[in-house]
Scaffold this motif. Structure first.
Motif, PDB file in Angstrom:
ATOM      1  N   VAL A 198     -53.884  22.671   3.774  1.00 10.95           N
ATOM      2  CA  VAL A 198     -52.387  22.840   3.421  1.00 10.95           C
ATOM      3  C   VAL A 198     -52.582  23.524   2.219  1.00 10.95           C
ATOM      4  O   VAL A 198     -52.940  23.835   1.524  1.00 10.95           O
ATOM      5  CB  VAL A 198     -51.490  21.863   3.072  1.00 10.95           C
ATOM      6  CG1 VAL A 198     -50.367  21.954   2.224  1.00 10.95           C
ATOM      7  CG2 VAL A 198     -51.161  21.558   4.036  1.00 10.95           C
ATOM      8  N   ASN A 199     -53.733  22.191   1.315  1.00  8.78           N
ATOM      9  CA  ASN A 199     -54.016  23.028   0.181  1.00  8.78           C
ATOM     10  C   ASN A 199     -54.737  23.964  -0.336  1.00  8.78           C
ATOM     11  O   ASN A 199     -54.927  25.207  -1.419  1.00  8.78           O
ATOM     12  CB  ASN A 199     -55.476  21.572  -0.253  1.00  8.78           C
ATOM     13  CG  ASN A 199     -53.878  20.598  -0.713  1.00  8.78           C
ATOM     14  OD1 ASN A 199     -53.685  20.261  -1.302  1.00  8.78           O
ATOM     15  ND2 ASN A 199     -55.122  19.653  -1.048  1.00  8.78           N
ATOM     16  N   GLN A 200     -55.999  24.394   0.841  1.00 11.02           N
ATOM     17  CA  GLN A 200     -56.378  25.330   1.210  1.00 11.02           C
ATOM     18  C   GLN A 200     -56.124  26.959   1.135  1.00 11.02           C
ATOM     19  O   GLN A 200     -55.759  28.031   0.456  1.00 11.02           O
ATOM     20  CB  GLN A 200     -56.941  25.518   2.046  1.00 11.02           C
ATOM     21  CG  GLN A 200     -59.022  24.494   1.912  1.00 11.02           C
ATOM     22  CD  GLN A 200     -59.735  24.175   2.663  1.00 11.02           C
ATOM     23  OE1 GLN A 200     -59.507  25.395   4.298  1.00 11.02           O
ATOM     24  NE2 GLN A 200     -60.195  23.421   2.726  1.00 11.02           N
ATOM     25  N   MET A 201     -54.530  26.206   2.071  1.00 15.98           N
ATOM     26  CA  MET A 201     -53.859  28.006   1.770  1.00 15.98           C
ATOM     27  C   MET A 201     -53.049  27.412   0.918  1.00 15.98           C
ATOM     28  O   MET A 201     -52.683  29.437   0.462  1.00 15.98           O
ATOM     29  CB  MET A 201     -52.829  27.097   3.403  1.00 15.98           C
ATOM     30  CG  MET A 201     -53.916  27.599   4.833  1.00 15.98           C
ATOM     31  SD  MET A 201     -52.289  27.245   5.858  1.00 15.98           S
ATOM     32  CE  MET A 201     -52.366  25.137   6.425  1.00 15.98           C
ATOM     33  N   ALA A 202     -52.450  26.643   0.031  1.00 18.08           N
ATOM     34  CA  ALA A 202     -51.420  26.882  -1.212  1.00 18.08           C
ATOM     35  C   ALA A 202     -52.372  27.892  -1.603  1.00 18.08           C
ATOM     36  O   ALA A 202     -51.221  28.555  -2.785  1.00 18.08           O
ATOM     37  CB  ALA A 202     -51.159  25.937  -1.631  1.00 18.08           C
ATOM     38  N   LEU A 203     -53.675  27.273  -2.219  1.00 20.28           N
ATOM     39  CA  LEU A 203     -53.808  28.368  -3.321  1.00 20.28           C
ATOM     40  C   LEU A 203     -55.271  29.047  -3.206  1.00 20.28           C
ATOM     41  O   LEU A 203     -55.569  29.748  -4.341  1.00 20.28           O
ATOM     42  CB  LEU A 203     -54.538  26.803  -4.036  1.00 20.28           C
ATOM     43  CG  LEU A 203     -53.741  25.645  -4.459  1.00 20.28           C
ATOM     44  CD1 LEU A 203     -54.908  24.504  -4.711  1.00 20.28           C
ATOM     45  CD2 LEU A 203     -53.453  25.989  -5.900  1.00 20.28           C
ATOM     46  N   SER A 204     -55.219  29.649  -1.475  1.00 24.57           N
ATOM     47  CA  SER A 204     -56.370  30.766  -1.885  1.00 24.57           C
ATOM     48  C   SER A 204     -55.728  31.768  -1.821  1.00 24.57           C
ATOM     49  O   SER A 204     -56.836  33.463  -2.552  1.00 24.57           O
ATOM     50  CB  SER A 204     -56.828  31.265  -0.558  1.00 24.57           C
ATOM     51  OG  SER A 204     -55.708  30.805   0.836  1.00 24.57           O
ATOM     52  N   SER A 205     -54.144  32.047  -1.993  1.00 20.27           N
ATOM     53  CA  SER A 205     -53.463  32.972  -2.278  1.00 20.27           C
ATOM     54  C   SER A 205     -53.078  33.716  -3.996  1.00 20.27           C
ATOM     55  O   SER A 205     -52.542  32.099  -4.280  1.00 20.27           O
ATOM     56  CB  SER A 205     -52.763  33.647  -1.476  1.00 20.27           C
ATOM     57  OG  SER A 205     -51.835  32.457  -0.930  1.00 20.27           O
ATOM     58  N   ARG A 206     -52.369  34.623  -4.112  1.00 20.70           N
ATOM     59  CA  ARG A 206     -51.949  34.683  -5.648  1.00 20.70           C
ATOM     60  C   ARG A 206     -50.120  34.025  -5.444  1.00 20.70           C
ATOM     61  O   ARG A 206     -50.357  33.496  -6.353  1.00 20.70           O
ATOM     62  CB  ARG A 206     -52.370  36.049  -6.090  1.00 20.70           C
ATOM     63  CG  ARG A 206     -51.472  36.304  -7.493  1.00 20.70           C
ATOM     64  CD  ARG A 206     -51.592  37.754  -7.672  1.00 20.70           C
ATOM     65  NE  ARG A 206     -51.124  38.042  -8.795  1.00 20.70           N
ATOM     66  CZ  ARG A 206     -50.242  38.490  -9.355  1.00 20.70           C
ATOM     67  NH1 ARG A 206     -49.546  38.596  -8.384  1.00 20.70           N
ATOM     68  NH2 ARG A 206     -49.441  38.828 -10.591  1.00 20.70           N
ATOM     69  N   GLU A 207     -49.604  34.075  -4.227  1.00 19.26           N
ATOM     70  CA  GLU A 207     -48.690  33.695  -4.155  1.00 19.26           C
ATOM     71  C   GLU A 207     -48.630  32.317  -3.612  1.00 19.26           C
ATOM     72  O   GLU A 207     -49.327  32.659  -2.476  1.00 19.26           O
ATOM     73  CB  GLU A 207     -47.366  34.783  -3.956  1.00 19.26           C
ATOM     74  CG  GLU A 207     -47.004  35.791  -4.919  1.00 19.26           C
ATOM     75  CD  GLU A 207     -46.457  36.849  -4.305  1.00 19.26           C
ATOM     76  OE1 GLU A 207     -45.900  36.816  -3.555  1.00 19.26           O
ATOM     77  OE2 GLU A 207     -46.444  38.188  -4.870  1.00 19.26           O
ATOM     78  N   MET A 208     -48.012  31.514  -3.724  1.00 19.78           N
ATOM     79  CA  MET A 208     -47.883  30.240  -2.283  1.00 19.78           C
ATOM     80  C   MET A 208     -47.631  30.562  -1.440  1.00 19.78           C
ATOM     81  O   MET A 208     -45.866  30.592  -1.006  1.00 19.78           O
ATOM     82  CB  MET A 208     -46.886  28.949  -3.351  1.00 19.78           C
ATOM     83  CG  MET A 208     -47.593  28.899  -4.607  1.00 19.78           C
ATOM     84  SD  MET A 208     -49.003  27.112  -4.012  1.00 19.78           S
ATOM     85  CE  MET A 208     -49.201  26.523  -5.470  1.00 19.78           C
TER      86      MET A 208
END
Length: 303
Positions: A198-208
């Motif tokens: 979840v953290n990787q998905m949430a923080l890997s892109s510019r927008e949540m």
């Protein structure tokens, strides 16, 4: 290495006495033109503390640490494993490790209860020139240990904020000169968890991304994702994502120049009003007040 470099001493050696160093300086051809400082990312808001017992390492107790700041860990005594994201990184005495913003981290397998670990947390605008230290410890040279001594000395004296920050900036310059430790044994991925995914998905892109988008990536329904997350992490997915968004916003407010409306959008809030209300609920002040003060209290744990 040149004869001059050997005479001065490498990063891992103690520098020569001042009386021996001064004659090494050349006579400048033009005394008004010298070395020029490079445009380094801004570093500010440093906090120094220590851990003297292994039982004190894992704080907060409820969940792994997560924040928008960098953490420098210097191990002076007792080996332990630092668990960063999904990697187990052995950290031995005489070594240091950088933990980057939004990396979950905790500690395991200390060799004894008796520790001597020095921590510095700090804000920095850009970590790109430090990326080679991600997941990689480095050796604490005598120069770095001396600078750590000077930093603690400045930090303990009231009214020395500027000196403390200046010494730490010099320490970062020294760190940029060293090479990370290449370790073929002991640094291996830990089992991937739902929290880390979840953290990787949430923080890997510019927008949540939304919970629905995350569920699609994982390959389960949104309701199943929410249920599994609460079961495994003890908190709701919505509350966790709100914390991630607010922590990301804190970093952008402290060191960035983006408008608050842009920050709200980049952190996944539907409007400035929604963002301001959530921020005030968590920190007891508005985003604009935080930008001026830069040191809010601990966010609320209310769901």
């Amino acid at each position: 290495m040149s004869d001059l470099a050997k005479m001065i001493g490498s990063e891992d050696e103690t520098p020569q006495d001042l009386e021996k160093m001064i004659p090494l300086l050349p006579s400048p051809m033009v005394q008004l033109i010298g070395k020029q400082a490079s445009a380094r990312p801004n570093v500010d808001n440093i906090v120094c503390f220590c851990r003297l017992a292994a039982s004190d390492l894992n704080r907060p107790q409820n969940g792994r640490a997560l924040h928008h700041r960098c953490v420098l860990i210097m191990n002076l005594k007792t080996a332990a494993t630092v668990c960063v994201d999904d990697r187990n990184i052995p950290l031995n005495p005489g070594e240091a490790l950088l933990v980057f913003p939004f990396q979950f981290h905790d500690y395991s397998a200390p060799e004894s209860e008796d520790l001597l670990w020095f921590f510095v947390t700090f804000d920095i605008e850009d970590v790109s020139d430090l990326e080679r230290f991600r997941y990689s410890p480095f050796v604490l040279s005598p120069n770095l240990e001396r600078l750590a001594h000077d930093l603690i000395q400045a930090y303990l004296l009231p009214g020395n904020d500027d000196l403390s920050v200046a010494v730490f900036r010099l320490m970062l310059e020294r760190i940029r000169l060293v090479e990370p430790i290449v370790r073929t044994e002991g640094t291996q991925p830990a089992p991937s968890t739902l929290l880390s995914r979840v953290n990787q998905m949430a923080l890997s892109s510019r927008e949540m991304p939304s919970a629905k988008e995350m569920a699609a990536t994982v390959g389960i329904s949104e309701s199943h994702l929410r249920a599994r997350f609460r079961e495994s992490c003890g908190i709701s997915l919505g509350r966790h994502l709100r914390q991630l968004r607010l922590e990301k916003a804190c970093g952008m407010l402290r060191l960035g120049t983006s408008r608050i409306s842009e920050i709200a959008e980049n952190c996944g809030f539907t409007s400035v009003y929604t963002f301001s209300r959530a921020f005030a609920h968590a920190y007891g002040m508005s985003p604009s007040e935080y930008r001026r003060i830069g040191n809010p209290p601990t966010p609320s744990t209310d769901s």
